[in-house]
Design a protein around this motif. Sequence first.
Motif, PDB file in Angstrom:
ATOM      1  N   UNK A  64      50.685 -55.386  57.586  1.00 31.68           N
ATOM      2  CA  UNK A  64      49.906 -55.427  56.345  1.00 31.68           C
ATOM      3  C   UNK A  64      50.802 -55.236  55.118  1.00 31.68           C
ATOM      4  N   UNK A  65      51.707 -54.258  55.198  1.00 31.77           N
ATOM      5  CA  UNK A  65      52.440 -53.804  54.018  1.00 31.77           C
ATOM      6  C   UNK A  65      53.635 -54.653  53.630  1.00 31.77           C
ATOM      7  N   UNK A  66      54.329 -55.199  54.629  1.00 29.80           N
ATOM      8  CA  UNK A  66      55.562 -55.928  54.307  1.00 29.80           C
ATOM      9  C   UNK A  66      55.313 -57.160  53.430  1.00 29.80           C
ATOM     10  N   UNK A  67      54.285 -57.979  53.751  1.00 34.55           N
ATOM     11  CA  UNK A  67      54.019 -59.143  52.886  1.00 34.55           C
ATOM     12  C   UNK A  67      53.639 -58.748  51.458  1.00 34.55           C
ATOM     13  N   UNK A  68      53.170 -57.508  51.276  1.00 31.46           N
ATOM     14  CA  UNK A  68      52.780 -57.048  49.937  1.00 31.46           C
ATOM     15  C   UNK A  68      53.918 -56.324  49.213  1.00 31.46           C
ATOM     16  N   UNK A  69      55.067 -56.222  49.868  1.00 32.27           N
ATOM     17  CA  UNK A  69      56.206 -55.537  49.245  1.00 32.27           C
ATOM     18  C   UNK A  69      56.083 -54.025  49.245  1.00 32.27           C
ATOM     19  N   UNK A  70      55.289 -53.472  50.164  1.00 33.87           N
ATOM     20  CA  UNK A  70      55.101 -52.022  50.234  1.00 33.87           C
ATOM     21  C   UNK A  70      56.213 -51.361  51.045  1.00 33.87           C
ATOM     22  N   UNK A  71      56.295 -50.022  50.917  1.00 31.20           N
ATOM     23  CA  UNK A  71      57.267 -49.253  51.680  1.00 31.20           C
ATOM     24  C   UNK A  71      56.595 -48.113  52.432  1.00 31.20           C
TER      25      UNK A  71
END
Length: 273
Positions: A136-143
């Motif tokens: 979920x997070x990687x495509x949104x640029x989350x860490x």
Amino acid sequence: SILKQTYSQRAENHRNPAAKALLETIERKRSNLCVSVDVTKKADFLRIIDIVGPYICLVKTHVDIIEDFDFSVIENLKDLSVKHDFQIFEDRKFADIGNTVALQYASGVYKIASWSHITNAHPVPGPSVITGLLSVGLPLGRGLLLLSEMSTKGSLATGSYTEEAVRMARSNRDFVVGFIAQRRMDNIGVAEGASDEDFLILTPGVGMDVKGDSMGQQYRTPREVVLESGCDVIIVGRGIYGKGNGANPEAVREQAERYRAEGWKAYEERIGS
Ligand code: 5IU
């Protein structure tokens, strides 16, 4: 060594957008202070953040404790993050199987992934918790931060558990940007000085006036945390907004300024500037 590098030098080492943005914000605002806002009314929550905003690099939230929550809280929080130039960290402490944490992160009432630049997870399920969240997070640029240690008395996150958390992070460097911990983790399992890894260490359990609370919390000073233990961001809650949920705005502002100054002084001393 990482301990001697500036936050802006370290921003260049990081490819993850959330880690890079956090380090750049720290440098721009000369603040390694994260305020943890654990209050139950949306008006108190937003008011405290508006007061401390100028002094912080990051806000840490527990949105599930807000009794009158609706999505306007998130819209207002995002507006404040632009107004005051800080990042957002929902302290969700995910700890389930990959499929479930992916749903908890993306969906439900809070839709955490849609607004929180950084979140965290307990390593207890093993690497699948990372796989689930990064879907979920990687495509949104989350860490993501892993909880490799805790500040509480009697914490079970020690020894080989902490070491395994570091191994899990090393295998997922594009998404796992660091740890919630009480000291640097880069040197765990490698020869002294052999590591050039750059994990962010965010550290709760910071307070200058008291040693703890009646429920097992233990406090150390910004100096102990940043200078002596080499951590990167101090996380302060009640030390800043106090007992009255921030009813006295000037007192809240003063404490935020005080913790920002102490955290920054400890960092400057650490890098030797
Ligand atoms: N928090 C800790 N210790 C930990 C972890 C998280 O205190 O080891 I992991 C959270 C809990 C609370 C905040 O949201 O950080 C600290 O608040 P106070 O500064 O008010 O104690």
